[in-house]
Design a protein around this motif. Structure first.
Motif, PDB file in Angstrom:
ATOM      1  N   LEU A  28       0.808  -1.214   0.000  1.00 20.47           N
ATOM      2  CA  LEU A  28       0.000   0.000   0.000  1.00 20.47           C
ATOM      3  C   LEU A  28       0.842   1.265   0.000  1.00 20.47           C
ATOM      4  CD1 LEU A  28      -2.775  -1.083   2.522  1.00 20.47           C
ATOM      5  CD2 LEU A  28      -2.932  -0.977   0.034  1.00 20.47           C
ATOM      6  N   ALA A  29       2.084   1.177   0.474  1.00 20.76           N
ATOM      7  CA  ALA A  29       2.951   2.352   0.441  1.00 20.76           C
ATOM      8  C   ALA A  29       3.136   2.853  -0.993  1.00 20.76           C
ATOM      9  CB  ALA A  29       4.301   2.025   1.067  1.00 20.76           C
ATOM     10  N   VAL A  30       3.065   1.945  -1.967  1.00 21.02           N
ATOM     11  CA  VAL A  30       3.214   2.343  -3.364  1.00 21.02           C
ATOM     12  C   VAL A  30       2.035   3.203  -3.804  1.00 21.02           C
ATOM     13  CG1 VAL A  30       3.475   1.503  -5.734  1.00 21.02           C
ATOM     14  CG2 VAL A  30       4.590   0.302  -3.850  1.00 21.02           C
ATOM     15  N   ASP A  31       0.842   2.902  -3.300  1.00 26.51           N
ATOM     16  CA  ASP A  31      -0.320   3.720  -3.643  1.00 26.51           C
ATOM     17  C   ASP A  31      -0.162   5.135  -3.097  1.00 26.51           C
ATOM     18  OD1 ASP A  31      -2.341   1.699  -4.876  1.00 26.51           O
ATOM     19  OD2 ASP A  31      -1.507   0.704  -3.128  1.00 26.51           O
ATOM     20  N   PHE A  32       0.456   5.256  -1.931  1.00 23.69           N
ATOM     21  CA  PHE A  32       0.750   6.587  -1.419  1.00 23.69           C
ATOM     22  C   PHE A  32       1.739   7.310  -2.338  1.00 23.69           C
ATOM     23  CE2 PHE A  32       3.096   9.653   1.139  1.00 23.69           C
ATOM     24  CZ  PHE A  32       2.053  10.429   1.610  1.00 23.69           C
ATOM     25  N   PHE A  33       2.741   6.586  -2.840  1.00 24.72           N
ATOM     26  CA  PHE A  33       3.682   7.189  -3.783  1.00 24.72           C
ATOM     27  C   PHE A  33       2.959   7.713  -5.022  1.00 24.72           C
ATOM     28  CE2 PHE A  33       7.233   4.370  -2.017  1.00 24.72           C
ATOM     29  CZ  PHE A  33       7.810   5.423  -1.333  1.00 24.72           C
ATOM     30  N   PHE A  34       2.036   6.914  -5.577  1.00 22.11           N
ATOM     31  CA  PHE A  34       1.283   7.357  -6.755  1.00 22.11           C
ATOM     32  C   PHE A  34       0.495   8.628  -6.445  1.00 22.11           C
ATOM     33  CE2 PHE A  34       1.084   2.681  -8.221  1.00 22.11           C
ATOM     34  CZ  PHE A  34       2.165   2.840  -9.072  1.00 22.11           C
ATOM     35  N   MET A  35      -0.167   8.653  -5.291  1.00 21.55           N
ATOM     36  CA  MET A  35      -0.964   9.813  -4.907  1.00 21.55           C
ATOM     37  C   MET A  35      -0.076  11.044  -4.723  1.00 21.55           C
ATOM     38  SD  MET A  35      -3.843  10.000  -1.887  1.00 21.55           S
ATOM     39  CE  MET A  35      -4.606   8.519  -2.544  1.00 21.55           C
ATOM     40  N   LEU A  36       1.030  10.863  -4.066  1.00 22.71           N
ATOM     41  CA  LEU A  36       1.945  11.974  -3.843  1.00 22.71           C
ATOM     42  C   LEU A  36       2.509  12.488  -5.165  1.00 22.71           C
ATOM     43  CD1 LEU A  36       3.275  13.713  -1.691  1.00 22.71           C
ATOM     44  CD2 LEU A  36       5.092  12.008  -1.516  1.00 22.71           C
ATOM     45  N   SER A  37       2.781  11.578  -6.103  1.00 28.07           N
ATOM     46  CA  SER A  37       3.273  11.991  -7.417  1.00 28.07           C
ATOM     47  C   SER A  37       2.248  12.869  -8.122  1.00 28.07           C
ATOM     48  CB  SER A  37       3.598  10.766  -8.275  1.00 28.07           C
ATOM     49  OG  SER A  37       4.021  11.155  -9.571  1.00 28.07           O
ATOM     50  N   GLY A  38       0.969  12.474  -8.068  1.00 28.34           N
ATOM     51  CA  GLY A  38      -0.066  13.293  -8.685  1.00 28.34           C
ATOM     52  C   GLY A  38      -0.126  14.685  -8.081  1.00 28.34           C
ATOM     53  N   TYR A  39      -0.024  14.756  -6.761  1.00 18.05           N
ATOM     54  CA  TYR A  39      -0.053  16.049  -6.074  1.00 18.05           C
ATOM     55  C   TYR A  39       1.129  16.920  -6.497  1.00 18.05           C
ATOM     56  CZ  TYR A  39      -0.395  19.403  -2.221  1.00 18.05           C
ATOM     57  OH  TYR A  39      -0.505  20.561  -1.486  1.00 18.05           O
ATOM     58  N   VAL A  40       2.326  16.339  -6.468  1.00 18.10           N
ATOM     59  CA  VAL A  40       3.535  17.113  -6.758  1.00 18.10           C
ATOM     60  C   VAL A  40       3.575  17.531  -8.226  1.00 18.10           C
ATOM     61  CG1 VAL A  40       6.054  17.016  -6.854  1.00 18.10           C
ATOM     62  CG2 VAL A  40       4.842  16.095  -4.871  1.00 18.10           C
ATOM     63  N   MET A  41       3.172  16.623  -9.148  1.00 19.58           N
ATOM     64  CA  MET A  41       3.180  16.984 -10.560  1.00 19.58           C
ATOM     65  C   MET A  41       2.162  18.083 -10.860  1.00 19.58           C
ATOM     66  SD  MET A  41       5.610  15.288 -11.917  1.00 19.58           S
ATOM     67  CE  MET A  41       6.430  15.413 -10.320  1.00 19.58           C
ATOM     68  N   ALA A 181      -2.927   2.508 -10.429  1.00 17.51           N
ATOM     69  CA  ALA A 181      -2.028   3.663 -10.412  1.00 17.51           C
ATOM     70  C   ALA A 181      -2.783   4.960 -10.700  1.00 17.51           C
ATOM     71  CB  ALA A 181      -0.905   3.461 -11.424  1.00 17.51           C
ATOM     72  N   LEU A 182      -3.693   4.924 -11.677  1.00 18.62           N
ATOM     73  CA  LEU A 182      -4.400   6.145 -12.070  1.00 18.62           C
ATOM     74  C   LEU A 182      -5.330   6.634 -10.968  1.00 18.62           C
ATOM     75  CD1 LEU A 182      -5.246   5.530 -15.837  1.00 18.62           C
ATOM     76  CD2 LEU A 182      -3.668   7.215 -14.880  1.00 18.62           C
ATOM     77  N   VAL A 183      -5.972   5.715 -10.234  1.00 21.01           N
ATOM     78  CA  VAL A 183      -6.873   6.145  -9.166  1.00 21.01           C
ATOM     79  C   VAL A 183      -6.125   7.010  -8.155  1.00 21.01           C
ATOM     80  CG1 VAL A 183      -8.161   5.333  -7.153  1.00 21.01           C
ATOM     81  CG2 VAL A 183      -8.556   4.285  -9.378  1.00 21.01           C
ATOM     82  N   SER A 184      -5.016   6.500  -7.633  1.00 22.27           N
ATOM     83  CA  SER A 184      -4.272   7.255  -6.624  1.00 22.27           C
ATOM     84  C   SER A 184      -3.658   8.514  -7.222  1.00 22.27           C
ATOM     85  CB  SER A 184      -3.180   6.374  -6.008  1.00 22.27           C
ATOM     86  OG  SER A 184      -3.743   5.317  -5.270  1.00 22.27           O
ATOM     87  N   TYR A 185      -3.134   8.421  -8.425  1.00 26.72           N
ATOM     88  CA  TYR A 185      -2.494   9.577  -9.058  1.00 26.72           C
ATOM     89  C   TYR A 185      -3.510  10.703  -9.271  1.00 26.72           C
ATOM     90  CZ  TYR A 185       0.453  12.233 -12.309  1.00 26.72           C
ATOM     91  OH  TYR A 185       1.193  13.212 -12.921  1.00 26.72           O
ATOM     92  N   ILE A 186      -4.685  10.356  -9.803  1.00 23.53           N
ATOM     93  CA  ILE A 186      -5.706  11.374 -10.058  1.00 23.53           C
ATOM     94  C   ILE A 186      -6.185  11.996  -8.745  1.00 23.53           C
ATOM     95  CG2 ILE A 186      -8.061  11.740 -10.905  1.00 23.53           C
ATOM     96  CD1 ILE A 186      -7.445   9.622 -13.067  1.00 23.53           C
ATOM     97  N   MET A 187      -6.312  11.182  -7.699  1.00 20.82           N
ATOM     98  CA  MET A 187      -6.680  11.734  -6.397  1.00 20.82           C
ATOM     99  C   MET A 187      -5.645  12.749  -5.923  1.00 20.82           C
ATOM    100  SD  MET A 187      -8.201   8.389  -4.415  1.00 20.82           S
ATOM    101  CE  MET A 187      -8.567   9.303  -2.921  1.00 20.82           C
ATOM    102  N   GLY A 188      -4.368  12.476  -6.193  1.00 24.60           N
ATOM    103  CA  GLY A 188      -3.328  13.432  -5.839  1.00 24.60           C
ATOM    104  C   GLY A 188      -3.446  14.722  -6.621  1.00 24.60           C
ATOM    105  N   VAL A 189      -3.741  14.627  -7.919  1.00 23.53           N
ATOM    106  CA  VAL A 189      -3.923  15.824  -8.748  1.00 23.53           C
ATOM    107  C   VAL A 189      -5.094  16.650  -8.233  1.00 23.53           C
ATOM    108  CG1 VAL A 189      -4.497  16.664 -11.060  1.00 23.53           C
ATOM    109  CG2 VAL A 189      -2.903  14.755 -10.803  1.00 23.53           C
ATOM    110  N   LEU A 190      -6.214  15.970  -7.961  1.00 22.45           N
ATOM    111  CA  LEU A 190      -7.394  16.680  -7.455  1.00 22.45           C
ATOM    112  C   LEU A 190      -7.127  17.300  -6.088  1.00 22.45           C
ATOM    113  CD1 LEU A 190     -10.268  14.275  -8.532  1.00 22.45           C
ATOM    114  CD2 LEU A 190     -10.057  16.699  -9.160  1.00 22.45           C
ATOM    115  N   ALA A 191      -6.352  16.607  -5.252  1.00 17.36           N
ATOM    116  CA  ALA A 191      -6.037  17.146  -3.929  1.00 17.36           C
ATOM    117  C   ALA A 191      -5.325  18.481  -4.057  1.00 17.36           C
ATOM    118  CB  ALA A 191      -5.191  16.152  -3.145  1.00 17.36           C
TER     119      ALA A 191
END
Length: 311
Positions: A28-41, A181-191
């Motif tokens: 699950l730590a990888v899902d956090f990485f995906f989410m954080l990547s979306g936020y930072v990008m 990957a896209l679910v967590s990444y998109i959540m990061g972008v929206l965040a």
């Protein structure tokens, strides 16, 4: 931000310990990485992607240039492990070429030399989707895309189990991981779009760290249906909000943030090298941390220079 760096480093340590001790929830730590990547990008590039100041190809080149050197070191270490363990072969040569290209090498063992490389490939896939399409969507349209990806992720979960890449996998699993990957990444972008850098409520970053690790420990001990879903949709977002804590400790956050990517990218072959040399888990843990700590060295002269200027 300091809090996000702290969480990033903690997530990398969770993955390291998982690969040494072998507990399931560490994925699950990888899902956090995906989410954080979306936020930072989104925070760093989305405005420039929308305006055309940064083109999609230029953005992807910057991402590859950022990730490739460390991943190349991981691939070289992994190649040496494989050569010592089994000798040279054509399959190793192909695996090494694809690893250096940051691409999966086939259907069954796509990441033969360095297993964590799978998440880097899918992060780049999410980056490409972001640059070519998502950056230009409205918030409402983005929420719609998130809903579709979430439904496809849960459907994939029902068919394949939790989509993740292990030593051996299938093409079906490799496709299913795209939606994860896209679910967590998109959540990061929206965040980032919705919050910017302002937390809607205050959560101390240490509480976010405890929440993330506590949930991972829980699901490693007690498996229940759809166990990753609460983490992705509740725990990880709360942890990321805690990363906006303005009172996050600076020094340890800087250290863990700097070490996080090299630790994640290189620990797997380091663990394997330690095993080949007959060393135990404790040595593998310390060796992985020591190698990642080498990335702290270039920053020291800059810090000393700043300290001297301040004096």
């Amino acid at each position: 931000m300091d809090g996000l760096d702290l969480l990033r480093g903690l997530a990398a340590i969770v993955v390291l310990v998982m690969h040494i001790a072998g507990f399931k929830g560490g994925h699950l730590a990888v899902d956090f990485f995906f989410m954080l990547s979306g936020y930072v990008m989104a925070r760093t590039y989305e405005t420039r992607l929308r305006s055309g100041d940064v083109s999609s190809p230029k953005f992807m080149w910057m991402r590859v240039k950022r990730l490739w050197p460390v991943m190349a070191i991981g691939a070289v270490l992994g190649l040496n492990v494989a050569l010592v363990a089994g000798g040279p072969s054509a399959d190793l040569g192909v695996a090494f070429i694809f690893a250096m290209l940051l691409l999966p090498a086939g259907a069954v063992t796509p990441y033969l030399l360095n297993l964590p490389a799978w998440s880097i490939f899918y992060e780049l896939v999410a980056n490409a989707v972001h640059a070519t399409w998502l950056a230009r969507l409205s918030d409402r349209a983005m929420i719609g895309v998130l809903g579709i990806c979430s439904a496809l992720f849960i459907a994939s979960f029902a068919v394949t189990g939790f989509p993740r890449i292990l030593h051996e996998t299938t093409i079906t699993m490799q496709v299913a991981v795209i939606f994860r990957a896209l679910v967590s990444y998109i959540m990061g972008v929206l965040a980032y779009r919705l919050l910017k850098d302002r937390a809607p409520f205050h959560i101390p970053v240490l509480a976010g760290c405890a929440l993330m690790v506590g949930y991972i420990v829980l699901v490693s001990v007690v498996q229940f249906p759809l166990w990753p879903v609460p983490f992705i949709f509740v725990v990880a977002p709360i942890a990321m909000i805690s990363g906006l804590d303005p009172n996050a400790p600076q020094r340890i956050s800087h250290v863990l943030g700097t070490m996080s990517f090299p630790l994640y990218a290189i620990h797997f072959p380091v663990i394997a090298l330690c095993a080949l040399a007959g060393f135990g888990p404790g040595t593998a843990l310390l060796a992985s941390l020591a190698v990642a700590a080498l990335w702290l060295i270039p920053s020291r002269p800059v810090q000393w220079k700043r300290a001297a200027s301040a004096a």
